[in-house]
Design a protein around this motif. Structure first.
Motif, mmCIF file in Angstrom:
data_model
loop_
_atom_site.group_PDB
_atom_site.id
_atom_site.type_symbol
_atom_site.label_atom_id
_atom_site.label_comp_id
_atom_site.label_asym_id
_atom_site.label_seq_id
_atom_site.Cartn_x
_atom_site.Cartn_y
_atom_site.Cartn_z
ATOM 1 N N GLU A 297 0.820 -1.214 0.000
ATOM 2 C CA GLU A 297 0.000 0.000 0.000
ATOM 3 C C GLU A 297 0.856 1.267 0.000
ATOM 4 N N GLY A 298 2.186 1.096 0.053
ATOM 5 C CA GLY A 298 3.080 2.248 0.046
ATOM 6 C C GLY A 298 3.448 2.763 1.433
ATOM 7 N N THR A 299 2.997 2.079 2.492
ATOM 8 C CA THR A 299 3.337 2.481 3.852
ATOM 9 C C THR A 299 4.802 2.148 4.114
ATOM 10 N N LEU A 300 5.549 3.129 4.588
ATOM 11 C CA LEU A 300 6.960 2.943 4.853
ATOM 12 C C LEU A 300 7.165 1.967 6.010
ATOM 13 N N VAL A 301 7.940 0.916 5.784
ATOM 14 C CA VAL A 301 8.238 -0.106 6.787
ATOM 15 C C VAL A 301 9.631 0.141 7.359
ATOM 16 N N ASP A 302 10.568 0.535 6.500
ATOM 17 C CA ASP A 302 11.951 0.808 6.905
ATOM 18 C C ASP A 302 12.471 1.922 6.008
ATOM 19 N N ALA A 303 12.793 3.054 6.625
ATOM 20 C CA ALA A 303 13.269 4.214 5.860
ATOM 21 C C ALA A 303 14.713 4.054 5.411
ATOM 22 N N GLY A 304 15.409 3.040 5.897
ATOM 23 C CA GLY A 304 16.782 2.808 5.475
ATOM 24 C C GLY A 304 17.718 3.933 5.876
ATOM 25 N N LYS A 305 17.597 4.389 7.114
ATOM 26 C CA LYS A 305 18.447 5.497 7.577
ATOM 27 C C LYS A 305 19.925 5.186 7.426
ATOM 28 N N ASP A 306 20.301 3.947 7.732
ATOM 29 C CA ASP A 306 21.688 3.523 7.551
ATOM 30 C C ASP A 306 21.758 2.610 6.342
ATOM 31 N N PRO A 307 22.767 2.778 5.499
ATOM 32 C CA PRO A 307 22.880 1.909 4.322
ATOM 33 C C PRO A 307 23.100 0.456 4.721
ATOM 34 N N ILE A 308 22.738 -0.439 3.830
ATOM 35 C CA ILE A 308 23.040 -1.863 3.991
ATOM 36 C C ILE A 308 24.395 -2.105 3.332
ATOM 37 N N VAL A 309 25.267 -2.824 4.017
ATOM 38 C CA VAL A 309 26.549 -3.244 3.450
ATOM 39 C C VAL A 309 26.572 -4.765 3.558
ATOM 40 N N TYR A 310 26.733 -5.444 2.422
ATOM 41 C CA TYR A 310 26.690 -6.908 2.447
ATOM 42 C C TYR A 310 27.698 -7.503 1.476
ATOM 43 N N LEU A 311 28.015 -8.780 1.695
ATOM 44 C CA LEU A 311 28.902 -9.535 0.823
ATOM 45 C C LEU A 311 28.050 -10.238 -0.230
ATOM 46 N N HIS A 312 28.261 -9.881 -1.495
ATOM 47 C CA HIS A 312 27.453 -10.396 -2.604
ATOM 48 C C HIS A 312 28.000 -11.749 -3.074
ATOM 49 N N GLY A 313 27.088 -12.672 -3.358
ATOM 50 C CA GLY A 313 27.513 -13.928 -3.951
ATOM 51 C C GLY A 313 27.008 -15.165 -3.247
ATOM 52 N N GLY A 314 25.831 -15.102 -2.644
ATOM 53 C CA GLY A 314 25.243 -16.293 -2.048
ATOM 54 C C GLY A 314 25.665 -16.568 -0.620
ATOM 55 N N TYR A 315 26.013 -15.522 0.124
ATOM 56 C CA TYR A 315 26.445 -15.699 1.518
ATOM 57 C C TYR A 315 25.303 -15.492 2.511
ATOM 58 N N ASP A 316 24.071 -15.328 2.021
ATOM 59 C CA ASP A 316 22.888 -15.141 2.861
ATOM 60 C C ASP A 316 22.968 -13.879 3.708
ATOM 61 N N ASP A 317 23.650 -12.849 3.194
ATOM 62 C CA ASP A 317 23.718 -11.554 3.878
ATOM 63 C C ASP A 317 22.510 -10.687 3.565
ATOM 64 N N ILE A 318 21.774 -11.044 2.513
ATOM 65 C CA ILE A 318 20.620 -10.268 2.052
ATOM 66 C C ILE A 318 19.664 -11.258 1.400
ATOM 67 N N PHE A 319 18.388 -10.908 1.293
ATOM 68 C CA PHE A 319 17.424 -11.833 0.692
ATOM 69 C C PHE A 319 17.871 -12.207 -0.726
ATOM 70 N N PRO A 320 17.780 -13.502 -1.079
ATOM 71 C CA PRO A 320 18.238 -13.958 -2.398
ATOM 72 C C PRO A 320 17.605 -13.204 -3.575
ATOM 73 N N MET A 321 16.325 -12.867 -3.491
ATOM 74 C CA MET A 321 15.687 -12.139 -4.599
ATOM 75 C C MET A 321 16.344 -10.783 -4.834
ATOM 76 N N ILE A 322 16.739 -10.123 -3.766
ATOM 77 C CA ILE A 322 17.386 -8.812 -3.891
ATOM 78 C C ILE A 322 18.773 -8.998 -4.484
ATOM 79 N N GLU A 323 19.499 -9.986 -3.978
ATOM 80 C CA GLU A 323 20.839 -10.238 -4.500
ATOM 81 C C GLU A 323 20.787 -10.550 -5.995
ATOM 82 N N GLU A 324 19.816 -11.358 -6.389
ATOM 83 C CA GLU A 324 19.662 -11.707 -7.808
ATOM 84 C C GLU A 324 19.400 -10.459 -8.664
ATOM 85 N N ALA A 325 18.549 -9.563 -8.171
ATOM 86 C CA ALA A 325 18.218 -8.346 -8.914
ATOM 87 C C ALA A 325 19.423 -7.402 -9.029
ATOM 88 N N LEU A 326 20.323 -7.458 -8.042
ATOM 89 C CA LEU A 326 21.484 -6.562 -8.045
ATOM 90 C C LEU A 326 22.660 -7.085 -8.864
#
Length: 163
Positions: free
Chosen positions: A21-50
């Motif tokens: 519905e467009g309601t803000l759940v997380d404003a992301g005040k601090d950036p996310i820093v993660y290790l890319h490549g299947g290390y489960d640091d971020i949701f797989p769908m997001i990693e795939e899109a990036l």
């Protein structure tokens, strides 16, 4: 240096999360820093899109509950005696616990959702369980991961040592 998001890179994202519905759940005040490549640091769908994106590029990923924090599970509601808790108890407080039909490997964080005279209702579901989410992010930085980060499977602050 225009690094590309590929396996074994450390990616910094500016992001926000809303519900459908467009309601803000997380404003992301601090950036996310993660290790890319299947290390489960971020949701797989997001990693795939990036994958393959460059600094300044953005993606929006729509995730169903099963892609994010799972479906709401009524079996994770526990009712405990009030006497088992500290005197200064408030709704929203969190406690670690093992589900009734679980083992020590199943340790969960339970949130206090209701306090009555002689009982406390605890919810072991993630607060966003059962919620579809829309994750929007922009790649802010990309750098090669250190050998130590790769071997440990996670980012080290400032590329430094593990604690």
């Amino acid at each position: 240096m225009n690094e590309e998001v590929i396996k074994n890179t450390v990616v910094t994202l500016n992001y926000s999360v809303t519900d459908p519905e467009g309601t803000l759940v997380d404003a992301g005040k601090d950036p996310i820093v993660y290790l890319h490549g299947g290390y489960d640091d971020i949701f797989p769908m997001i990693e795939e899109a990036l994958q393959g994106k460059k600094i300044g590029e953005s993606v929006t990923v729509k995730m169903q509950p099963n892609d994010a924090f799972g479906e709401y599970d009524a079996d994770l509601i526990e009712i405990e005696p009030r006497s088992s808790f500290p005197k200064e108890l408030q709704v929203g407080m969190q406690f670690e616990g093992i589900p009734e039909r679980g083992s020590e490997d199943d340790m969960l964080i339970y949130r206090v959702t209701e306090i009555a005279d002689d009982r406390v209702v605890l919810d072991g579901n993630h607060p966003l369980a059962g919620t579809a989410l829309i994750f929007t992010c922009t790649v802010r930085a990309v750098r090669p991961a250190s050998d130590e980060e790769i071997s440990h499977g996670h980012v080290h602050e400032h590329g430094g040592q593990c604690d």
